[in-house]
Design a protein around this motif. Structure first.
Motif, PDB file in Angstrom:
ATOM      1  N   THR A  16      96.101  34.283  23.627  1.00  0.00           N
ATOM      2  CA  THR A  16      97.548  34.100  23.753  1.00  0.00           C
ATOM      3  C   THR A  16      98.111  33.391  22.517  1.00  0.00           C
ATOM      4  O   THR A  16      99.112  33.826  21.949  1.00  0.00           O
ATOM      5  N   ARG A  20     100.706  34.954  19.564  1.00  0.00           N
ATOM      6  CA  ARG A  20     102.004  34.361  19.195  1.00  0.00           C
ATOM      7  C   ARG A  20     102.108  34.216  17.680  1.00  0.00           C
ATOM      8  O   ARG A  20     103.139  34.517  17.078  1.00  0.00           O
ATOM      9  N   ALA A  41      96.847  27.984  12.131  1.00  0.00           N
ATOM     10  CA  ALA A  41      98.100  28.028  12.892  1.00  0.00           C
ATOM     11  C   ALA A  41      97.901  27.704  14.369  1.00  0.00           C
ATOM     12  O   ALA A  41      98.838  27.303  15.050  1.00  0.00           O
ATOM     13  N   TYR A 102     112.255  29.527  33.967  1.00  0.00           N
ATOM     14  CA  TYR A 102     111.480  29.260  32.746  1.00  0.00           C
ATOM     15  C   TYR A 102     111.510  30.488  31.832  1.00  0.00           C
ATOM     16  O   TYR A 102     111.026  31.565  32.188  1.00  0.00           O
ATOM     17  N   GLY A 104     109.950  31.277  29.161  1.00  0.00           N
ATOM     18  CA  GLY A 104     108.708  31.720  28.527  1.00  0.00           C
ATOM     19  C   GLY A 104     108.009  32.876  29.217  1.00  0.00           C
ATOM     20  O   GLY A 104     107.158  33.533  28.631  1.00  0.00           O
ATOM     21  N   PHE A 105     108.350  33.142  30.482  1.00  0.00           N
ATOM     22  CA  PHE A 105     107.692  34.236  31.192  1.00  0.00           C
ATOM     23  C   PHE A 105     108.181  35.601  30.702  1.00  0.00           C
ATOM     24  O   PHE A 105     107.389  36.471  30.351  1.00  0.00           O
ATOM     25  N   LEU A 202      94.340  13.771  28.843  1.00  0.00           N
ATOM     26  CA  LEU A 202      94.769  12.823  27.807  1.00  0.00           C
ATOM     27  C   LEU A 202      94.136  11.453  27.992  1.00  0.00           C
ATOM     28  O   LEU A 202      93.624  10.862  27.037  1.00  0.00           O
TER      29      LEU A 202
ATOM     30  N   ILE B 175     101.574  15.974  26.334  1.00  0.00           N
ATOM     31  CA  ILE B 175     101.487  17.288  26.975  1.00  0.00           C
ATOM     32  C   ILE B 175     102.695  18.078  26.502  1.00  0.00           C
ATOM     33  O   ILE B 175     103.834  17.649  26.715  1.00  0.00           O
ATOM     34  N   PHE B 177     104.898  21.383  26.928  1.00  0.00           N
ATOM     35  CA  PHE B 177     105.233  22.554  27.754  1.00  0.00           C
ATOM     36  C   PHE B 177     106.029  23.590  26.969  1.00  0.00           C
ATOM     37  O   PHE B 177     106.309  24.667  27.484  1.00  0.00           O
ATOM     38  N   PRO B 179     106.701  26.547  24.475  1.00  0.00           N
ATOM     39  CA  PRO B 179     105.830  27.617  23.974  1.00  0.00           C
ATOM     40  C   PRO B 179     105.819  27.658  22.445  1.00  0.00           C
ATOM     41  O   PRO B 179     106.357  28.575  21.837  1.00  0.00           O
ATOM     42  N   ASN B 181     103.307  26.342  18.849  1.00  0.00           N
ATOM     43  CA  ASN B 181     102.096  25.719  18.311  1.00  0.00           C
ATOM     44  C   ASN B 181     102.515  24.493  17.498  1.00  0.00           C
ATOM     45  O   ASN B 181     103.157  24.614  16.471  1.00  0.00           O
ATOM     46  N   ARG B 192      98.502  21.520  25.178  1.00  0.00           N
ATOM     47  CA  ARG B 192      99.581  22.454  25.422  1.00  0.00           C
ATOM     48  C   ARG B 192      99.403  23.106  26.772  1.00  0.00           C
ATOM     49  O   ARG B 192      98.335  23.615  27.095  1.00  0.00           O
ATOM     50  N   VAL B 193     100.447  23.097  27.580  1.00  0.00           N
ATOM     51  CA  VAL B 193     100.434  23.827  28.840  1.00  0.00           C
ATOM     52  C   VAL B 193     101.338  25.036  28.647  1.00  0.00           C
ATOM     53  O   VAL B 193     102.547  24.890  28.491  1.00  0.00           O
ATOM     54  N   ASP B 194     100.725  26.185  28.592  1.00  0.00           N
ATOM     55  CA  ASP B 194     101.452  27.418  28.343  1.00  0.00           C
ATOM     56  C   ASP B 194     101.554  28.150  29.675  1.00  0.00           C
ATOM     57  O   ASP B 194     100.593  28.758  30.141  1.00  0.00           O
ATOM     58  N   LEU B 195     102.716  28.052  30.302  1.00  0.00           N
ATOM     59  CA  LEU B 195     102.844  28.590  31.655  1.00  0.00           C
ATOM     60  C   LEU B 195     102.668  30.105  31.670  1.00  0.00           C
ATOM     61  O   LEU B 195     102.055  30.652  32.585  1.00  0.00           O
ATOM     62  N   ALA B 196     103.164  30.796  30.635  1.00  0.00           N
ATOM     63  CA  ALA B 196     102.991  32.259  30.600  1.00  0.00           C
ATOM     64  C   ALA B 196     101.518  32.617  30.456  1.00  0.00           C
ATOM     65  O   ALA B 196     101.050  33.592  31.053  1.00  0.00           O
ATOM     66  N   SER B 197     100.774  31.791  29.701  1.00  0.00           N
ATOM     67  CA  SER B 197      99.372  32.146  29.480  1.00  0.00           C
ATOM     68  C   SER B 197      98.566  32.066  30.775  1.00  0.00           C
ATOM     69  O   SER B 197      97.527  32.701  30.906  1.00  0.00           O
TER      70      SER B 197
END
Lengths: 210, 210
Positions: A16, A20, A41, A102, A104-105, A202, B175, B177, B179, B181, B192-197
């Protein structure tokens, strides 16, 4: 198309991140990227990039690199994202509503097409463009739109019951945000997102008390 | 206290799951649990449970099992959860507000003590008991309460800038959230919490298009 077994979970997450970056590179008109650039990256090592990609075949040109658009398209296909997916959310509380909105979906091909709850006070209210519907209507919706994916944002105490019902309605893949250990039958893919455990990662690494 | 290097990320996540089960077992008055029972309750293999625990020393009595309360307390210490942690959230949008109200944090020892935003229209509004404050006040708050942990729930485009500012204010663990890098200096822990991933993990495993 390719072997899916034994692919580490973390590899899927990294694909993923790679995709990106590759999309960004392609949009900037870059025609070749190296595993070093992808690695830099996305915060991993070049060896990790090459290892992750090697699960799925041979890519790129040795000593030259990868074409960002080609590799992006291939990764999207690997991830099952060469199509759009309708998704429903169960639980129209604060978290469910936030997830429904959200952004990002949709960007990655996931369309939230329904949000369901059992609370009569919530039924009929809208979250963005989507009307909250009673949970009993789930089966019909899932059938009508061939929905395979669902998100659980209900209290821990009702999560197993809700998941059982989703499976019964034909949902095949479930993201569970409820802090509860849930079981699903063979063939159903369940993924738990434990928001507190992200913070625990963390505190583990900060290692203050040690 | 124990070596932290080379502990797999996934182990840390599983420790959280084990600890939840152990707490439940202890509350039910159970005095001994086997690695088989821990494994069954958390959806992993008994060998995985033993391997994860072996990173941190020797536990339990061979052929008998573990005392749930003792092992729970030890895991909580490993995770840095033998104390409470104040946490701030940057971004008072829908996701930030949902996270501020998410009950699962306090239960594990994380107290959301502040929520910050740059939007003048939001400043002064309340999320639950917490008043949204301007981002400029972050440094003072972090200093006053010795805050080490922060959550980023801002749009992707401003995430790096916000993270840089948090680090400058003294935040050590983040943390993200958004989307995007993000990079952080050495010594700062970023997750990183990537909700789509999370959904991509499902579509990868459903393997519909293959």
């Amino acid at each position: 198309m390719f072997k899916k077994f034994k692919i580490p979970e973390a590899t899927v997450g990294r694909l993923t991140a790679y995709s990106r970056y590759l999309k960004e590179a392609d949009e900037k008109g870059i025609s070749t990227v190296s595993s070093q650039q992808i690695a830099k990256a996305t915060g991993v090592t070049p060896a990790q990039v090459r290892k992750d990609l090697a699960y799925f075949g041979e890519f790129g040109t040795r000593g030259v690199g990868y074409n960002p658009r080609e590799l992006y398209n291939y990764i999207m296909k690997i991830l099952g994202l060469d199509r759009r997916w309708p998704v429903i959310i169960i639980g129209a509380g604060r978290l469910g509503a936030a997830l429904a909105m959200y952004g990002g979906f949709a960007e990655r091909g996931f369309d939230i097409v329904g949000i369901f709850d059992v609370d009569p006070a919530k039924i009929g209210n809208k979250v963005g463009e989507i009307e909250i519907r009673p949970l009993q209507e789930l089966k019909e919706k899932v059938k009508d739109l061939s929905i395979k994916l669902g998100i659980v944002a209900v209290p821990a105490a009702s999560a197993q019951e809700v998941v059982d019902f989703m499976v019964d309605c034909g949902i095949k893949g479930i993201i569970n945000f409820a802090p509860a250990n849930i079981s699903v039958p063979e063939g159903i893919v369940l993924r738990r997102v434990d928001l507190a455990s992200q913070l625990e990662y963390l505190t583990f690494h900060l290692g203050e008390s040690r």
